[in-house]
Design a protein around this motif. Structure first.
Motif: not given
Length: 204
Positions: A21-30, A36-41, A141-142
Motif C-alpha cells: 500500500g505504501t509503495s503504491k501511495g509513493v508512486s502516486k505522489g502522496l 501511511i493511511v494507504l498502508g494501514i488501509v 483511494l488512489v
C-alpha cells in the motif's frame, strides 16, 4: 507465550500489505501522511470487514495497537527509503509483497472463519474478503480500478485458498491446512503474474 499460526500469518500479512500500500501511495505522489493511511488501509480494511461480519467487535485493529504501530513503522520506513531503490526492483517488490500478503491474509481469514464453524462457502468468502478487501479500497483511494474487479487472478486465488484450507483442515488438521493453503494461493498468484494469466472478459 509462543505465537499461534493465526498470529504469525496476521503479522506477515500486515507487513507485506503495508509495503504494498505504501509503495503504491509513493508512486502516486502522496505525502507521508497519505502513504501511511494507504498502508494501514491496505493492511486492515479486509480484516475489519471480516471482523464485523463475524461479530468481532470492536475490530481487532482497535484492540491490538501493537499491530497498528507496526504498520505505521513499516509504512514510514518504506516511504523514506523508496526513492533510493531501483524502479524495476520496486515493481518486483510490490508484486512479491502483494502476493505474500494475499496468501497470508487468505489463510488468516480462512482460519478465522473455520474457527467459527462456518461452512466451506463462508470460509472461502471470508478468506477472499480479508485477503483482497484492503487492496480494493487502496485502489479506490488512489483512483484506480480495484485489482479484484479486473481480469487479474486475485480474489479467485484467495477463495481457492479458503476452500483448500477448509477441506484439508476438515480431514486432517489446521497446521497442514495452513501450509497447504499458503502454497496454493502463492502458486496460483505467482503463475498468474509470471505468465500474465487472467480470467476471461468480454471486449465491447
Amino acid at each position: 507465550m509462543t505465537p499461534s499460526i493465526l498470529e504469525i500469518m496476521n503479522f506477515i500479512g500486515i507487513i507485506s500489505f503495508t509495503i504494498s500500500g505504501t509503495s503504491k501511495g509513493v508512486s502516486k505522489g502522496l505525502d507521508l501522511f497519505g502513504t501511511i493511511v494507504l498502508g494501514i488501509v491496505t493492511s486492515y480494511a479486509g480484516g475489519v470487514t471480516a471482523d464485523i461480519l463475524l461479530g468481532i467487535l470492536p475490530p481487532t485493529i482497535l484492540r491490538q495497537w501493537q499491530f497498528l504501530l507496526l504498520s505505521i513503522s513499516v509504512s514510514s520506513l518504506t516511504f523514506f527509503y523508496y526513492r533510493y531503490l531501483d524502479r524495476r526492483f520496486l515493481r518486483e517488490v510490490l508484486k512479491v509483497s502483494d502476493a505474500i500478503g494475499l496468501s497470508a491474509f487468505a489463510v488468516y481469514g480462512a482460519s478465522l472463519a473455520y474457527s467459527y464453524d462456518l461452512n466451506i462457502i463462508a470460509v472461502a468468502l471470508i478468506s477472499s474478503i480479508v485477503a483482497s478487501g484492503g487492496g480494493a479500497l487502496r485502489d479506490v483511494l488512489v483512483n484506480d480500478v480495484p485489482l479484484i474487479l479486473t481480469k487479474e487472478i486475485y480474489a479467485t486465488a484467495a477463495m481457492t485458498g479458503g476452500i483448500v484450507y477448509y477441506i484439508v483442515a476438515f480431514f486432517t488438521n489446521v497446521d497442514l491446512a495452513t501450509l497447504t493453503s499458503i502454497i496454493t494461493v502463492m502458486t496460483i498468484r505467482g503463475i498468474a503474474i509470471k505468465y500474465n494469466l487472467s480470467l476471461p472478459s468480454i471486449k465491447v
